[in-house]
Design a protein around this motif. Structure first.
Motif, PDB file in Angstrom:
ATOM      1  N   ILE A 162       0.831  -1.208   0.000  1.00 13.19           N
ATOM      2  CA  ILE A 162       0.000   0.000   0.000  1.00 13.19           C
ATOM      3  C   ILE A 162       0.866   1.259   0.000  1.00 13.19           C
ATOM      4  CG2 ILE A 162      -1.969  -1.117   1.103  1.00 13.19           C
ATOM      5  CD1 ILE A 162      -1.074   0.320   3.716  1.00 13.19           C
ATOM      6  N   SER A 163       2.140   1.104  -0.342  1.00 17.21           N
ATOM      7  CA  SER A 163       3.003   2.279  -0.449  1.00 17.21           C
ATOM      8  C   SER A 163       4.184   1.932  -1.337  1.00 17.21           C
ATOM      9  CB  SER A 163       3.498   2.737   0.932  1.00 17.21           C
ATOM     10  OG  SER A 163       4.335   1.757   1.513  1.00 17.21           O
ATOM     11  N   ALA A 164       4.801   2.980  -1.868  1.00 16.25           N
ATOM     12  CA  ALA A 164       6.012   2.833  -2.672  1.00 16.25           C
ATOM     13  C   ALA A 164       6.801   4.122  -2.530  1.00 16.25           C
ATOM     14  CB  ALA A 164       5.675   2.566  -4.135  1.00 16.25           C
ATOM     15  N   PRO A 165       8.117   4.073  -2.638  1.00 19.63           N
ATOM     16  CA  PRO A 165       8.910   5.302  -2.516  1.00 19.63           C
ATOM     17  C   PRO A 165       8.549   6.308  -3.602  1.00 19.63           C
ATOM     18  CG  PRO A 165      10.309   3.350  -2.387  1.00 19.63           C
ATOM     19  CD  PRO A 165       8.959   2.883  -2.835  1.00 19.63           C
ATOM     20  N   PHE A 166       8.627   7.571  -3.263  1.00 22.71           N
ATOM     21  CA  PHE A 166       8.437   8.634  -4.247  1.00 22.71           C
ATOM     22  C   PHE A 166       9.569   8.572  -5.271  1.00 22.71           C
ATOM     23  CE2 PHE A 166       9.435  12.957  -5.689  1.00 22.71           C
ATOM     24  CZ  PHE A 166       8.200  13.354  -6.195  1.00 22.71           C
ATOM     25  N   PHE A 168       1.077   8.253   0.956  1.00 21.42           N
ATOM     26  CA  PHE A 168       0.900   7.430   2.152  1.00 21.42           C
ATOM     27  C   PHE A 168       0.683   8.373   3.328  1.00 21.42           C
ATOM     28  CE2 PHE A 168       2.321   4.960   5.835  1.00 21.42           C
ATOM     29  CZ  PHE A 168       1.598   3.779   5.636  1.00 21.42           C
ATOM     30  N   LEU A 169      -0.489   8.265   3.966  1.00 23.94           N
ATOM     31  CA  LEU A 169      -0.844   9.204   5.023  1.00 23.94           C
ATOM     32  C   LEU A 169      -0.029   8.969   6.287  1.00 23.94           C
ATOM     33  CD1 LEU A 169      -4.746   9.558   5.069  1.00 23.94           C
ATOM     34  CD2 LEU A 169      -3.056  11.221   4.288  1.00 23.94           C
ATOM     35  N   GLN A 170       0.438  10.074   6.874  1.00 26.98           N
ATOM     36  CA  GLN A 170       1.005  10.084   8.217  1.00 26.98           C
ATOM     37  C   GLN A 170       0.002  10.771   9.148  1.00 26.98           C
ATOM     38  OE1 GLN A 170       3.759   8.497   8.800  1.00 26.98           O
ATOM     39  NE2 GLN A 170       4.563   8.254   6.719  1.00 26.98           N
ATOM     40  N   ARG A 171       0.199  10.603  10.445  1.00 28.85           N
ATOM     41  CA  ARG A 171      -0.743  11.175  11.410  1.00 28.85           C
ATOM     42  C   ARG A 171      -0.896  12.682  11.221  1.00 28.85           C
ATOM     43  NH1 ARG A 171      -3.081  10.027  16.606  1.00 28.85           N
ATOM     44  NH2 ARG A 171      -4.612  11.684  16.861  1.00 28.85           N
ATOM     45  N   ALA A 172       0.208  13.377  10.957  1.00 29.46           N
ATOM     46  CA  ALA A 172       0.126  14.832  10.802  1.00 29.46           C
ATOM     47  C   ALA A 172      -0.735  15.222   9.602  1.00 29.46           C
ATOM     48  CB  ALA A 172       1.525  15.428  10.660  1.00 29.46           C
ATOM     49  N   ASP A 173      -0.689  14.434   8.534  1.00 28.89           N
ATOM     50  CA  ASP A 173      -1.496  14.721   7.345  1.00 28.89           C
ATOM     51  C   ASP A 173      -2.972  14.481   7.638  1.00 28.89           C
ATOM     52  OD1 ASP A 173       1.038  14.946   6.059  1.00 28.89           O
ATOM     53  OD2 ASP A 173       1.019  12.765   5.760  1.00 28.89           O
ATOM     54  N   ASN A 182      -7.413   8.819  -2.361  1.00 29.29           N
ATOM     55  CA  ASN A 182      -7.165   7.452  -2.804  1.00 29.29           C
ATOM     56  C   ASN A 182      -5.803   7.023  -2.285  1.00 29.29           C
ATOM     57  OD1 ASN A 182      -9.531   7.526  -4.450  1.00 29.29           O
ATOM     58  ND2 ASN A 182      -8.355   8.490  -6.086  1.00 29.29           N
ATOM     59  N   SER A 183      -5.762   5.982  -1.478  1.00 29.52           N
ATOM     60  CA  SER A 183      -4.464   5.496  -1.045  1.00 29.52           C
ATOM     61  C   SER A 183      -3.739   4.855  -2.224  1.00 29.52           C
ATOM     62  CB  SER A 183      -4.617   4.493   0.095  1.00 29.52           C
ATOM     63  OG  SER A 183      -5.025   3.218  -0.378  1.00 29.52           O
ATOM     64  N   PHE A 184      -2.439   4.693  -2.081  1.00 26.93           N
ATOM     65  CA  PHE A 184      -1.694   3.899  -3.049  1.00 26.93           C
ATOM     66  C   PHE A 184      -2.348   2.522  -3.119  1.00 26.93           C
ATOM     67  CE2 PHE A 184       1.795   1.134  -4.392  1.00 26.93           C
ATOM     68  CZ  PHE A 184       2.370   1.870  -5.426  1.00 26.93           C
ATOM     69  N   ALA A 185      -2.514   1.992  -4.344  1.00 27.40           N
ATOM     70  CA  ALA A 185      -3.178   0.707  -4.606  1.00 27.40           C
ATOM     71  C   ALA A 185      -4.698   0.812  -4.557  1.00 27.40           C
ATOM     72  CB  ALA A 185      -2.705  -0.404  -3.662  1.00 27.40           C
ATOM     73  N   ASN A 191     -10.139   4.086   0.383  1.00 31.52           N
ATOM     74  CA  ASN A 191     -10.526   5.408  -0.113  1.00 31.52           C
ATOM     75  C   ASN A 191     -11.158   6.175   1.029  1.00 31.52           C
ATOM     76  OD1 ASN A 191     -11.375   3.294  -2.555  1.00 31.52           O
ATOM     77  ND2 ASN A 191     -10.082   4.990  -3.209  1.00 31.52           N
ATOM     78  N   LEU A 192     -10.971   7.484   1.018  1.00 30.88           N
ATOM     79  CA  LEU A 192     -11.535   8.355   2.036  1.00 30.88           C
ATOM     80  C   LEU A 192     -12.413   9.415   1.391  1.00 30.88           C
ATOM     81  CD1 LEU A 192      -8.347   9.120   4.201  1.00 30.88           C
ATOM     82  CD2 LEU A 192      -9.990   7.253   4.509  1.00 30.88           C
ATOM     83  N   VAL A 193     -13.521   9.709   2.058  1.00 31.64           N
ATOM     84  CA  VAL A 193     -14.373  10.836   1.686  1.00 31.64           C
ATOM     85  C   VAL A 193     -14.626  11.613   2.961  1.00 31.64           C
ATOM     86  CG1 VAL A 193     -16.562  11.581   0.702  1.00 31.64           C
ATOM     87  CG2 VAL A 193     -15.454   9.498  -0.154  1.00 31.64           C
ATOM     88  N   MET A 194     -14.363  12.908   2.925  1.00 30.01           N
ATOM     89  CA  MET A 194     -14.408  13.695   4.147  1.00 30.01           C
ATOM     90  C   MET A 194     -15.167  14.990   3.949  1.00 30.01           C
ATOM     91  SD  MET A 194     -11.147  14.778   6.496  1.00 30.01           S
ATOM     92  CE  MET A 194     -11.387  15.316   8.190  1.00 30.01           C
ATOM     93  N   TYR A 195     -16.040  15.277   4.908  1.00 34.47           N
ATOM     94  CA  TYR A 195     -16.684  16.570   5.048  1.00 34.47           C
ATOM     95  C   TYR A 195     -16.272  17.149   6.408  1.00 34.47           C
ATOM     96  CZ  TYR A 195     -19.782  15.671   1.049  1.00 34.47           C
ATOM     97  OH  TYR A 195     -20.284  15.441  -0.219  1.00 34.47           O
ATOM     98  N   PRO A 196     -16.518  18.429   6.657  1.00 33.00           N
ATOM     99  CA  PRO A 196     -16.134  18.978   7.960  1.00 33.00           C
ATOM    100  C   PRO A 196     -16.710  18.157   9.116  1.00 33.00           C
ATOM    101  CG  PRO A 196     -16.711  20.759   6.474  1.00 33.00           C
ATOM    102  CD  PRO A 196     -17.042  19.488   5.752  1.00 33.00           C
ATOM    103  N   GLY A 197     -15.819  17.592   9.919  1.00 32.80           N
ATOM    104  CA  GLY A 197     -16.228  16.832  11.094  1.00 32.80           C
ATOM    105  C   GLY A 197     -16.652  15.404  10.839  1.00 32.80           C
ATOM    106  N   VAL A 198     -16.608  14.945   9.597  1.00 31.54           N
ATOM    107  CA  VAL A 198     -17.072  13.591   9.256  1.00 31.54           C
ATOM    108  C   VAL A 198     -16.113  12.962   8.255  1.00 31.54           C
ATOM    109  CG1 VAL A 198     -18.924  12.195   8.250  1.00 31.54           C
ATOM    110  CG2 VAL A 198     -19.489  14.204   9.621  1.00 31.54           C
TER     111      VAL A 198
END
Length: 341
Positions: free
Chosen positions: A125-129, A183-188, A211-214, A277-284
């Motif tokens: 689920i990740s690869a180097p840039f 690839f998401l980190q906590r700060a992102d 969309n995550s890698f893969a 995959n992620l879908v985000m609205y304010p607070g959700v």
């Protein structure tokens, strides 16, 4: 390019969005720029009304000396040749229809986009840039930046999407010159919540897709899709169980209203190498774990299932599919690409 006023209201954002497209169209005799402006104009009737005249003029100009006078990318030349065959007079705003709870759109420009990563079978689920591959800090993309600067404490670039599929869609790249992979980190993750909390105060309908890698991310360079839609995505409808309704959503979907709880869940997916995959609205936040791309053949009518498709949208690869796809087919495809976490 540091005017925060762009984010003061939807009207201000729309005005700046269209103005940027107009400047690009006027300033560059390039096929890639023309295709980008055309595709963004077709997404929204208001934008089409503002830009269809200048687009038709530029189309005629580029057509007159396209064959040998422009040194454009191969992908752009192929797309433009198909537009010539189709004819500008047949172009217009995308068409939308409902198939039960789902949103289906006829978007011929989207169907012509380069495949990049989406047709590759990937591992993990990740690869180097890779700085030698396509990424959003390439110098030739600078003209496609809608806005850049410090936004909610981080340096970002917001680029126009060359083949958009929702209204006012931009590619939000975090610290683009750092060259971080998708690839998401906590700060992102935490930043996405803070960002939408602030933008949601002035931009109703704002959201993020990821969309995550893969999971059909087309570029391995950390980015979100920022959109401002007039209507909520199907995934946000009240009828679904994850929103308190009675209907089960066909895909595995978990809804979070806590950033911390959501991150624990994402960490678990990371540990088990499950793309999502992620879908985000304010607070959700909606999290949709799914099969890795390449594990299952893509349906003949589909260009692949990214966050928009997992959220209940569909961009069929042809007008015949747009007219005929049924509610059951779309629900079955969501089930087929989904995995239980």
């Amino acid at each position: 390019m540091t005017e925060i006023a762009h984010f003061d209201s939807v009207d201000a954002y729309q005005e700046a969005f269209v103005s940027g497209l107009r400047v690009m169209l006027q300033g560059y005799d390039e096929l890639g720029v023309f295709i980008l402006v055309l595709a963004n104009a077709m997404i929204d009737p208001e934008t089409w009304d503002a830009l269809s005249g200048p687009l038709q003029t530029k189309f005629a100009r580029l057509s007159s000396f396209h064959a040998g006078s422009l040194d454009d990318a191969k992908d752009d030349r192929m797309v433009f040749q198909q537009l010539i065959a189709f004819g500008f007079d047949k172009l217009g705003p995308i068409r939308l229809r409902e198939a039960g709870p789902w949103e289906v759109q006829f978007n011929p420009l989207r169907a012509l986009r380069p495949a990049r990563l989406i047709q590759q079978q990937v591992q993990g689920i990740s690869a180097p840039f890779n700085p030698d591959e396509f990424h959003f800090a390439k110098p030739f993309l600078r003209k496609e930046i809608f806005w850049r600067g410090k936004l909610v404490g981080r340096d970002v670039s917001l680029l126009y999407n060359k083949f958009p599929f929702v209204q006012r869609l931009g590619l939000l790249v975090l610290e683009p010159r750092e060259g971080r992979p998708q690839f998401l980190q906590r700060a992102d993750h935490d930043y996405s919540w803070r960002l939408l909390d602030q933008l949601g105060r002035t931009l109703p309908g704002v959201g993020l897709g990821y969309n995550s890698f893969a999971a059909f991310a087309s570029v391995n360079h950390l980015h979100f899709h920022l959109f401002i839609r007039d209507a909520l995505l199907p995934i946000a409808a009240d009828l679904w169980q994850h929103n308190g309704g009675g209907e089960p959503y066909p895909a595995s979907c978990t809804r979070f209203t806590s950033s911390g709880a959501a991150w624990e869940y994402l960490q678990d997916l990371h540990g088990r190498k499950i793309p999502y995959n992620l879908v985000m609205y304010p607070g959700v936040l909606y999290v949709l774990p799914r099969l890795r791309q390449g594990e299952r053949s893509i349906a003949p009518w589909s260009g692949g299932y990214g966050w928009y498709e997992m959220a209940g949208g569909c961009v069929p690869q042809g007008e015949q599919y747009f007219s005929r796809l049924t509610e059951l087919q779309l629900a079955d495809e969501l089930r087929a690409v989904s995995v239980m976490p």
